[in-house]
Write an enzyme that holds these catalytic residues in place. Structure first.
Site, PDB file in Angstrom:
ATOM      1  N   GLY A 110      37.206 -14.978 -18.437  1.00 14.64           N
ATOM      2  CA  GLY A 110      37.199 -13.581 -18.033  1.00 14.64           C
ATOM      3  C   GLY A 110      36.180 -13.306 -16.959  1.00 14.64           C
ATOM      4  O   GLY A 110      35.016 -13.646 -17.112  1.00 14.64           O
ATOM      5  N   CYS A 134      56.017 -18.461 -24.955  1.00 13.20           N
ATOM      6  CA  CYS A 134      56.304 -18.343 -23.515  1.00 13.20           C
ATOM      7  C   CYS A 134      57.285 -19.419 -23.040  1.00 13.20           C
ATOM      8  O   CYS A 134      57.876 -19.299 -21.969  1.00 13.20           O
ATOM      9  CB  CYS A 134      55.006 -18.389 -22.711  1.00 13.20           C
ATOM     10  N   ASN A 192      38.947 -11.229 -28.577  1.00 13.43           N
ATOM     11  CA  ASN A 192      39.845 -11.989 -27.702  1.00 13.43           C
ATOM     12  C   ASN A 192      41.197 -12.023 -28.382  1.00 13.43           C
ATOM     13  O   ASN A 192      41.295 -12.464 -29.531  1.00 13.43           O
ATOM     14  CB  ASN A 192      39.325 -13.415 -27.495  1.00 13.43           C
ATOM     15  N   GLY A 193      42.201 -11.561 -27.675  1.00 15.60           N
ATOM     16  CA  GLY A 193      43.545 -11.571 -28.246  1.00 15.60           C
ATOM     17  C   GLY A 193      44.279 -10.295 -27.920  1.00 15.60           C
ATOM     18  O   GLY A 193      43.807  -9.483 -27.114  1.00 15.60           O
ATOM     19  N   TYR A 226      46.554 -24.668 -19.663  1.00 18.06           N
ATOM     20  CA  TYR A 226      45.847 -24.099 -18.525  1.00 18.06           C
ATOM     21  C   TYR A 226      44.523 -23.417 -18.837  1.00 18.06           C
ATOM     22  O   TYR A 226      43.543 -23.598 -18.126  1.00 18.06           O
ATOM     23  CB  TYR A 226      46.750 -23.068 -17.823  1.00 18.06           C
ATOM     24  N   SER A 233      43.268 -27.091 -11.764  1.00 17.15           N
ATOM     25  CA  SER A 233      44.015 -27.133 -13.027  1.00 17.15           C
ATOM     26  C   SER A 233      44.904 -28.373 -13.171  1.00 17.15           C
ATOM     27  O   SER A 233      45.259 -28.741 -14.277  1.00 17.15           O
ATOM     28  CB  SER A 233      44.853 -25.866 -13.165  1.00 17.15           C
ATOM     29  N   ASP A 285      49.522 -27.545 -13.300  1.00 13.55           N
ATOM     30  CA  ASP A 285      49.599 -27.297 -14.744  1.00 13.55           C
ATOM     31  C   ASP A 285      50.812 -26.476 -15.131  1.00 13.55           C
ATOM     32  O   ASP A 285      51.400 -26.682 -16.194  1.00 13.55           O
ATOM     33  CB  ASP A 285      48.325 -26.589 -15.221  1.00 13.55           C
ATOM     34  N   CYS A 316      40.201 -13.138 -22.970  1.00  5.20           N
ATOM     35  CA  CYS A 316      38.756 -12.924 -23.003  1.00  5.20           C
ATOM     36  C   CYS A 316      38.042 -14.107 -23.632  1.00  5.20           C
ATOM     37  O   CYS A 316      38.664 -15.014 -24.169  1.00  5.20           O
ATOM     38  CB  CYS A 316      38.423 -11.693 -23.833  1.00  5.20           C
TER      39      CYS A 316
HETATM   40  P1  AMP Z   1      52.273 -18.704  -9.750  1.00  6.18           P
HETATM   41  O1  AMP Z   1      53.383 -19.620 -10.128  1.00  6.18           O
HETATM   42  O2  AMP Z   1      52.180 -18.398  -8.318  1.00  6.18           O
HETATM   43  O3  AMP Z   1      52.317 -17.431 -10.568  1.00  6.18           O
HETATM   44  O4  AMP Z   1      50.899 -19.422 -10.110  1.00  6.18           O
HETATM   45  C1  AMP Z   1      50.815 -20.334 -11.112  1.00  6.18           C
HETATM   46  C2  AMP Z   1      49.427 -20.920 -11.160  1.00  6.18           C
HETATM   47  O5  AMP Z   1      48.497 -19.940 -11.606  1.00  6.18           O
HETATM   48  C3  AMP Z   1      49.366 -22.025 -12.179  1.00  6.18           C
HETATM   49  O6  AMP Z   1      49.490 -23.264 -11.531  1.00  6.18           O
HETATM   50  C4  AMP Z   1      48.009 -21.895 -12.827  1.00  6.18           C
HETATM   51  O7  AMP Z   1      47.085 -22.742 -12.216  1.00  6.18           O
HETATM   52  C5  AMP Z   1      47.652 -20.465 -12.602  1.00  6.18           C
HETATM   53  N1  AMP Z   1      47.901 -19.691 -13.834  1.00  6.18           N
HETATM   54  C6  AMP Z   1      48.768 -19.921 -14.809  1.00  6.18           C
HETATM   55  N2  AMP Z   1      48.696 -18.981 -15.781  1.00  6.18           N
HETATM   56  C7  AMP Z   1      47.734 -18.131 -15.403  1.00  6.18           C
HETATM   57  C8  AMP Z   1      47.162 -16.966 -15.997  1.00  6.18           C
HETATM   58  N3  AMP Z   1      47.568 -16.509 -17.164  1.00  6.18           N
HETATM   59  N4  AMP Z   1      46.186 -16.336 -15.322  1.00  6.18           N
HETATM   60  C9  AMP Z   1      45.756 -16.807 -14.120  1.00  6.18           C
HETATM   61  N5  AMP Z   1      46.257 -17.909 -13.530  1.00  6.18           N
HETATM   62  C10 AMP Z   1      47.230 -18.571 -14.146  1.00  6.18           C
END
Ligand code: AMP
Length: 470
Positions: free
Chosen positions: A37, A446, A111-112, A252, A293, A356, A5
């Site tokens: 968000g 992570c 947020n958290g 990211y 990204s 990213d 958030c």
């Molecule tokens: P995927 O490997 O298909 O799950 O997608 C990864 C991509 O989703 C990454 O390259 C990021 O740009 C984006 N991403 C990474 N973490 C998140 C997240 N927590 N929420 C939404 N998008 C994300």
């Protein structure tokens, strides 16, 4: 439920509550934090005698009308944007949460993610508390109200903080008093800024920039900040030696133009790209980002390697959430609606594709296939984060362990699944260097599977998280 958030608080000093555009400022600040968000948003202001609130499902510009914003007056307020998570989606989860109690009114934006929210909730319920949502933020609110019945705001928040385990950056309104709180590990960002005639507190400094304000500083880990009579009063309740700032904000989540805990996110991502070029050089014709990204890291990779930066993919800027389209053919259309290739830039070329992160791996596979069909002769994937091997319990909606591709596959295994000619993940050391914050002061849960707080069934590297009180 995991929450990602954005939170905001604005206070205008020496102003007539009736004439004050605080709601409008919160609106603009939330607009700047929209990336944190998109599911729902809310604004709560206090006019000196009562609160006024607006809430809704959807994006900031969809939820509020100019008339509504103009009609809620007050010189202090808070706001929230909430990320879309699976399940638990509904207006009742939309923050700020507001409660009227014997001593006044409390509004809270969070947020958290708390990791002990279930225990706290069970305890509160067994003593008669009634919950409207399944959110951990409501647990914080209940605990706070209990304390406020017997103590002043700062002591009450202090008492609540002793009970919470996990991440929380909070903006709170206790009647017309604005308070900001950051968890003792500083997991999620929160910073303070100055605007003409007032103060702003926000998840990211871009919100302060948007209000034409000046970033003063981050809220310190374990700090309670009270905004009163034009002053910022700090109560540093905890003095944890090592914070645990979320590294994924840099990888990211945060906007590149934000400064978080002293580091400009743009510079971090540029250094990530430079570092990737050092760790995984490859002979190729162009460096191309996965937009948006991967853009900053691709610039860094190109600068360091001397290989030309050339965009092979373009993102549709106006795409919102696409509805689920049945059937494979239409699904392909939906993907192309979001992202298209510039085949003239790709055809016959060896492409270094920078993204990213890889979470589930489905996006990378799809994009690499697109780049290949646009005529690339080789596709070398370079990823601006180490392999994500473990879930996040502390505020990033990542995926379950089952869904994380790198939790089950080796690098060559992932390389095969995403159909890349080569794959390079940034090393943990390389990432830490790029972020510019000591490894002991970051949460790398992570990436390592070891967390800075105790989580049942997971490894924790800080067994004695007894926070040193001042
Ligand atoms: P995927 O490997 O298909 O799950 O997608 C990864 C991509 O989703 C990454 O390259 C990021 O740009 C984006 N991403 C990474 N973490 C998140 C997240 N927590 N929420 C939404 N998008 C994300």
């Amino acid at each position: 439920m995991r929450e990602e958030c954005g939170v905001v608080g604005v206070v205008m000093h020496n102003a007539e509550p009736q004439s004050n555009p605080t709601a409008l400022q919160i609106y603009y600040a939330l607009y700047a934090l929209q990336h944190r968000g998109q599911e729902s948003t809310g604004i709560t202001v206090h006019d000196g005698s009562m609160v006024h609130s607006l809430k809704g499902m959807g994006l900031v510009p969809e939820v509020y009308s100019k008339e509504e914003i103009d009609n809620i007056s007050g010189n202090v307020g808070i706001g929230h944007v909430r990320y879309s998570t699976t399940g638990a989606s509904g207006i009742e989860n939309c923050q700020p949460f507001i409660v009227n109690f014997k001593g006044g009114t409390v509004a809270l934006a969070h947020n958290g993610n708390l990791v002990n929210s279930k225990e706290l909730r069970d305890e509160l319920e067994s003593k008669g508390s009634i919950f409207i949502t399944d959110s951990d933020s409501e647990v914080i609110l209940h605990l706070l109200i209990k304390e406020l019945l017997r103590s002043d705001p700062v002591d009450s928040i202090h008492a609540v903080m002793r009970r919470l385990v996990g991440s929380y950056s909070l903006t709170i309104l206790i009647d017309d008093l604005l308070i900001a709180v950051r968890d003792p590990l500083g997991l999620k960002p929160l910073c303070i800024g100055e605007v003409e005639g007032g103060h702003v507190v926000a998840s990211e400094s871009v919100a302060i920039d948007t209000l034409n304000g000046k970033l003063i500083r981050d809220v310190n880990p374990g700090e309670i900040v009270v905004f009163k009579d034009g002053e910022i009063k700090s109560h540093r309740i905890y003095n944890e030696k090592h914070p645990a700032h979320c590294v994924f904000e840099y990888i990211y989540f945060a906007r590149p133009d934000s400064i978080i805990d002293g580091q400009l996110v743009y510079r971090v991502r540029e250094r990530i790209g430079e570092q990737l070029a050092v760790e995984y050089p490859v002979d190729a014709d162009i460096v191309s980002p996965v937009p948006d990204s991967g853009i900053t890291s691709a610039i860094g990779y190109s600068d360091k390697s001397g290989i030309k930066y050339h965009e092979g993919l373009m993102k549709n800027r106006y795409i919102g959430r696409t509805f689920i389209i049945p059937g494979q053919a239409m699904r392909e259309t939906a993907v192309r609606l979001k992202m298209n290739t510039i085949s003239q830039n790709i055809e016959g070329r060896r492409v270094i594709l920078i993204d990213d992160s890889i979470v589930r791996g489905t996006t990378s596979r799809r994009i690499i296939d697109m780049v290949r069909s646009a005529g690339a002769v080789e596709v070398h994937a370079r990823i601006g984060s180490p392999a994500i091997i473990a879930p996040c319990y502390l505020g990033i909606d990542m995926a379950t362990r089952d869904e994380l591709i790198a939790a089950h596959k080796t690098v060559p295994g992932v390389e095969a699944v995403i159909n890349a000619d080569s794959l390079g993940y940034l090393s943990i050391e390389g990432l830490v260097k790029a972020v510019g914050i000591d490894k002991e002061n970051l949460c790398l849960g992570c990436l390592t599977g070891s967390y800075p707080v105790e989580i049942p069934g997971e490894e924790c590297h800080r067994r004695q998280l007894k926070l040193n009180e001042f």
